[in-house]
Structure formats: structure tokens, C-alpha cells
Design an enzyme around this catalytic site. Structure first.
Site, short mmCIF file in Angstrom:
data_model
loop_
_atom_site.label_atom_id
_atom_site.label_comp_id
_atom_site.label_asym_id
_atom_site.label_seq_id
_atom_site.Cartn_x
_atom_site.Cartn_y
_atom_site.Cartn_z
N HIS A 63 5.39 0.28 4.10
CA HIS A 63 5.09 -0.79 5.05
C HIS A 63 5.01 -2.13 4.32
O HIS A 63 4.72 -2.16 3.12
CB HIS A 63 3.72 -0.54 5.72
CG HIS A 63 3.73 0.58 6.72
ND1 HIS A 63 2.90 1.66 6.64
CD2 HIS A 63 4.48 0.76 7.84
CE1 HIS A 63 3.12 2.48 7.66
NE2 HIS A 63 4.07 1.96 8.39
N CYS A 79 -4.83 0.60 6.32
CA CYS A 79 -4.34 1.54 7.35
C CYS A 79 -5.42 2.44 7.92
O CYS A 79 -5.23 3.04 8.98
CB CYS A 79 -3.18 2.35 6.84
SG CYS A 79 -3.34 2.95 5.20
C1 CIR Z 1 2.98 7.57 7.04
O1 CIR Z 1 3.93 7.83 6.31
O2 CIR Z 1 3.13 7.08 8.15
C2 CIR Z 1 1.58 7.88 6.57
N1 CIR Z 1 1.57 9.02 5.72
C3 CIR Z 1 1.00 6.69 5.84
C4 CIR Z 1 0.74 5.52 6.74
C5 CIR Z 1 0.05 4.42 6.04
N2 CIR Z 1 -0.16 3.34 6.93
C6 CIR Z 1 -0.18 2.07 6.56
O3 CIR Z 1 0.03 1.73 5.41
N3 CIR Z 1 -0.40 1.17 7.51
#
Ligand code: CIR
Length: 259
Positions: free
Chosen positions: A167, A254
Site C-alpha cells: 500500500h 492498518c
Molecule cells: C493484505 O495483504 O491485505 C493484508 N495481509 C495486509 C493489509 C495491511 N493493510 C494496510 O497496510 N493498510
């Protein structure tokens, strides 16, 4: 002045026991430990409470091993709750069970061709950057930009095509007004010349996801370069160890929705 008003609340979802089944590109740093993750998670929630936020933690949901990364399904701006459709199909339904907790806000659904993850949306002091990534497409960018402009017509909202990290906020956040912190793994042609840019050494790259909460700046633990920059720019710096979530490509921002 900052585009975002001061935060008073945070919404979180407890990690599920199957959280290691979530999406990740970080298998090379090992599998996460659930008990340790829960301890880190509890410390994170407590640290937000210490900032005076009213923190709501909803129960885990095993249907969604990535469901504790609640920043991705919603973007909240003043009275707007923009429901994101993730570019990752496995994550698309996570937002439904968050909706009842955001019912005091005005819900906006994206058009059918729009994909966006909240992790790609960075509110800076004077502009919003929206990363174009594997999770966020141009239609998602436009839908969120239009929703934000419907609330404040003079906001600058820039698309930021990038590669190298999951992200936008995995590799670029704002440490202080007009001071960005950058993981060199994130590559972009977007011009960052409007800001001072703190470039982290590669081994501290994951610390580029810093989380400002009112007058406190949260940063990843054990990252001396990031800490030095944070201490230079911020009144109060709090470090948190999120090693088990980093193994699942997660970072500080997140794990909560702050509003
Ligand atoms: C994903 O790949 O979507 C999750 N394992 C990690 C999401 C992390 N979210 C973020 O950085 N906003």
C-alpha cells in the site's frame, strides 16, 4: 492546520486465530505467532486509549483472516464513511460488519468498477495522496476524490502511482506537516518536492508507516533512524512493536480506523 480534525475514536477488530492465513508477500520473514500478535494488539489498543481515544474493539471474524486490518475497508473523513472495494477479492466483504459501528456517518458506496484499499489513502496536512496499486485503481481514486471534494471543494487530491510495496502507506506517510517518511522500496514518479523527505535505510523500511494521533506520533519499535526523525519533528513519540503483523504485510495505520 490539518485536513483531518482531531481524533476522538478508534474502531478495531480483534485478529482471528487463523490470521496467519491472510494475504502476505512477507513469507521470507517467517510465520506470525498468534499469542504474541494478541499481546502486540492489546498494547496498540491501550496506546490509543492513552491518547484519550474511545476505542471500540469488535470480535474476531474467522471468515476474514485479514479482517483486523480495518483501515482498508473504509476511509473516514469528517461525516463521510467511504466504503472501499478492495482490489483483493478475498477482502471485499470485510466492511459489512463494520458498517453498524459507523452508522452515525454518511455511508458512500463506490461505483462497480472502482477498487480501493484505505491503506492507499494518505491524508497529509494540506492534501490527500491516493496510491494507485494492485489494490486501488483509477476508478477508485476518482470515486474517493469526488466524495472528498463533495465535503470540501478545495482539497488537493493527487493520484500516486507506485510499486515495490503493498500500500502507499506501507512505504510513505507524513511524519509532520510537509515532512514525509519514505521506505526506499517504494518507487514512484510522483514529485515529492513539496515536502522534506526522510529516507529510511532499507532495513527500517517498514517503519515508513507512521501513525499520527493528535499530538502523538506512533512509530515502529527498534528503528533508530525513524525514531531520530520522529523525535526531531514531533512533540510525543510512542513506539510499538508490531512484528507479527509486519509478517502479514501490516503496519501501524492498518490496525485501526481513527476518526
Ligand atoms: C493484505 O495483504 O491485505 C493484508 N495481509 C495486509 C493489509 C495491511 N493493510 C494496510 O497496510 N493498510
Amino acid at each position: 492546520m490539518h485536513l483531518l480534525p482531531a481524533f476522538t475514536r478508534a474502531l478495531m477488530r480483534r485478529p482471528a486465530a487463523n490470521f496467519a492465513d491472510g494475504l502476505t508477500t512477507s513469507v521470507h520473514i517467517g510465520a506470525p505467532d498468534f499469542e504474541r500478535a494478541l499481546r502486540q494488539y492489546a498494547d496498540y489498543a491501550e496506546a490509543l486509549r492513552d491518547c484519550g481515544l474511545e476505542v471500540t474493539v469488535i470480535p474476531a471474524d474467522e471468515r476474514f483472516p485479514d479482517g483486523h486490518f480495518v483501515e482498508d475497508p473504509f476511509v473516514i473523513f469528517r461525516d463521510l464513511a467511504f466504503h472501499c472495494r478492495s482490489g483483493a477479492p478475498a477482502r471485499r466483504d470485510e466492511g459489512e460488519s463494520l458498517k453498524p459501528h459507523l452508522s452515525h456517518l454518511r455511508l458512500v458506496e463506490p461505483p462497480a468498477d472502482a477498487c480501493i484499499d484505505g491503506g492507499d489513502v494518505l491524508f497529509c496536512a494540506d492534501r490527500v495522496l491516493i496510491g494507485l496499486s494492485e489494490r486501488t485503481n483509477r476508478a477508485g481514486f476518482k470515486a474517493l476524490r469526488d466524495a472528498l471534494l463533495s465535503i470540501q471543494s478545495d482539497i488537493r487530491v493527487d493520484p500516486v502511482p507506485f510499486s515495490g510495496v503493498l500500500h502507499l502507506k506501507s512505504g510513505l506517510t507524513e511524519l509532520a506537516p510537509n515532512v514525509l517518511i519514505h521506505d526506499p522500496a517504494l518507487k514512484t514518479a510522483y514529485d515529492l518536492a513539496w515536502a522534506e523527505v526522510v529516507k529510511l535505510p532499507p532495513e527500517e523500511g517498514f517503519a515508513a508507516d507512521v501513525m499520527p494521533v493528535n499530538n502523538t506520533l506512533f512509530i515502529a519499535a527498534n528503528c533508530p533512524h525513524a525514531y531520530e526523525a520522529a523525535a526531531r519533528h514531533c512533540q510525543r513519540v510512542v513506539t510499538l512493536d508490531l512484528s507479527e503483523f509486519v509478517k502479514m504485510d501490516g503496519g501501524l495505520t492498518c490496525l485501526s480506523l481513527r476518526y
